[in-house]
Each structure stands twice: as structure tokens, then as C-alpha cells.
Design a protein around this motif. Structure first.
Motif, mmCIF file in Angstrom:
data_model
loop_
_atom_site.group_PDB
_atom_site.id
_atom_site.type_symbol
_atom_site.label_atom_id
_atom_site.label_comp_id
_atom_site.label_asym_id
_atom_site.label_seq_id
_atom_site.Cartn_x
_atom_site.Cartn_y
_atom_site.Cartn_z
ATOM 1 N N PHE A 118 -19.930 0.357 7.170
ATOM 2 C CA PHE A 118 -18.840 1.208 7.149
ATOM 3 C C PHE A 118 -18.140 1.504 5.790
ATOM 4 O O PHE A 118 -17.825 2.373 5.493
ATOM 5 C CB PHE A 118 -17.870 1.186 8.428
ATOM 6 N N GLN A 119 -17.706 0.406 5.278
ATOM 7 C CA GLN A 119 -16.965 0.331 4.124
ATOM 8 C C GLN A 119 -17.798 0.762 2.858
ATOM 9 O O GLN A 119 -17.394 1.749 2.251
ATOM 10 C CB GLN A 119 -16.559 -0.871 3.588
ATOM 11 N N SER A 122 -18.211 4.717 3.387
ATOM 12 C CA SER A 122 -17.271 5.462 3.086
ATOM 13 C C SER A 122 -17.238 5.879 1.413
ATOM 14 O O SER A 122 -16.674 6.890 1.132
ATOM 15 C CB SER A 122 -15.961 4.769 3.582
ATOM 16 N N LEU A 199 -20.564 11.420 6.602
ATOM 17 C CA LEU A 199 -18.966 11.741 6.258
ATOM 18 C C LEU A 199 -19.112 12.883 5.302
ATOM 19 O O LEU A 199 -18.078 13.916 5.276
ATOM 20 C CB LEU A 199 -18.417 10.478 5.806
#
Length: 212
Positions: A118-119, A122, A199
Motif C-alpha cells: 500500500f505504501q 501510493s 489510485l
């Protein structure tokens, strides 16, 4: 009616919080006792990708459903292209490769230190959004099977590993200790790409237009 519903919900949440015991046992001892079989040395990654992998699987599904919800609203707005300033182009040329390297580092180091899919995803999404803001052509604008393949790659890898393990040992997402590290890295690599593209696609605010 809506106000009454909100007040009831707030009251229920307040009661639940006030009812919590002053001291809780927690699961840190159980996590520490099983770290050797988790395949990683970072307890957070061990919990999210091994001991409670169901949670992360559902988070990937929720992220994909959120994008489908945005796409259902219609096509993304078409913005007039302008020629970016040379300084901006220079900064994009410097920052984007560094952000891609940082995403790769966060993915790799997540097994032993703070980081993970997830990091990394992102940071990868931020690089894509920076390209979009600079007027650069970005693959997320191209609809079709390549985009959709990357979007479902993370969730698909998770499900594929889970189904394979069901046939192998009868347990969903119960990794064999000797293969746990490799399977977690495989899932996180696929999830990083999916999270980054998802995203960035959410940033567009709508379904990519074939003519854009």
C-alpha cells in the motif's frame, strides 16, 4: 429521521468505546511466537499478509469496487492540454524515476521494516498523478484489457494463491512456512501495481475516454 439515525449511531459508538476494558490482552505475544513461520520479519507485514490476509484481500476488493463506482458515474472530464514549462518537465523527469525507485524500495523492505504494497502503490500513484498534472501521456488514459488487467492483478494474485492453497493443503491463504516469504512478495508486487494504477485512475474522476 436522518438526524435520529446519526444520533443513534453516535450513541452506539460512544457506548462501545466506553465499554472497552482498561487493559486488553492483545495478540502481540501470539504474533511474536509465530514470526518464524510467517515468512517475513516485520510483524505488521506478517499480520496483514499472513495471519490476517483476509483483511488485506478484502481491502483490495474494496479499492477495486470504489474505482468501479467512480467509473459508473461516466467518462473522465477532458482537460485542455497545455505545454508545460521547461522547469516542470525537468522536475518531473527527475522526481518520477526517483518515486518509482522509492516504490520498489518500499515494496522490498516491507518484509523486514515499515513499508509494503500500500505504501509502495501510493508512491507509484503519486508518480502517475504527477505525470498527468504535467501533461505527459500516461497509460491509465488508455482503456481496454491492459488497464483492466493491471487493475485486477493484485486481487487476482491474492485469489489465485488462496485457491491454489485450498487445493494444496485444504486451507485458504494458509501459506507453507517454506514458501510464505516468496508468496507474500509475489502478492505484494502484484498489489503494488494494482494499487498504484487504481489510485491514479481514481484521480481522473471517471472512466477513461478512448478518445482522450
Amino acid at each position: 429521521m436522518l438526524l435520529l439515525l446519526l444520533l443513534t449511531l453516535a450513541g452506539g459508538l460512544a457506548y462501545a468505546v466506553l465499554s472497552l476494558p482498561d487493559q486488553t490482552v492483545g495478540l502481540s505475544d501470539r504474533v511474536a511466537a509465530n514470526m518464524e513461520t510467517s515468512g517475513v520479519s516485520n510483524p505488521v507485514t506478517a499480520v496483514l499478509l499472513n495471519f490476517r490476509a483476509y483483511d488485506t484481500l478484502l481491502e483490495m476488493a474494496v479499492l477495486l469496487v470504489a474505482l468501479l463506482g467512480v467509473w459508473s458515474l461516466g467518462s473522465a472530464a477532458v482537460h485542455r492540454r497545455v505545454d508545460p514549462e521547461p522547469v516542470l518537465l525537468f522536475l518531473v523527469g527527475v522526481l518520477v524515476p526517483m518515486m518509482i525507485l522509492m516504490a520498489g524500495y518500499l515494496l522490498w523492505v516491507g518484509a523486514a521494516a515499515p513499508g509494503g504494497a500500500f505504501q509502495a502503490g501510493s508512491v507509484l500513484a503519486a508518480a502517475g498523478i504527477l505525470l498527468l498534472l504535467s501533461g505527459k501521456h500516461f497509460p491509465v488514459r488508455l482503456p481496454g484489457w491492459p488497464l483492466r488487467l493491471v487493475l485486477v492483478l493484485g486481487l487476482g494474485a491474492f485469489v489465485a494463491v488462496g485457491v491454489t492453497l485450498v487445493f494444496a493443503n485444504g486451507m485458504l491463504l494458509q501459506y507453507p512456512p517454506g514458501l510464505a516469504g516468496g508468496l507474500i512478495l509475489f502478492i505484494e508486487a502484484a498489489a503494488t501495481l494494482s494499487i498504484g494504477v487504481t489510485l491514479a485512475a481514481l484521480f481522473l474522476g471517471g472512466r477513461p475516454d478512448p478518445e482522450a
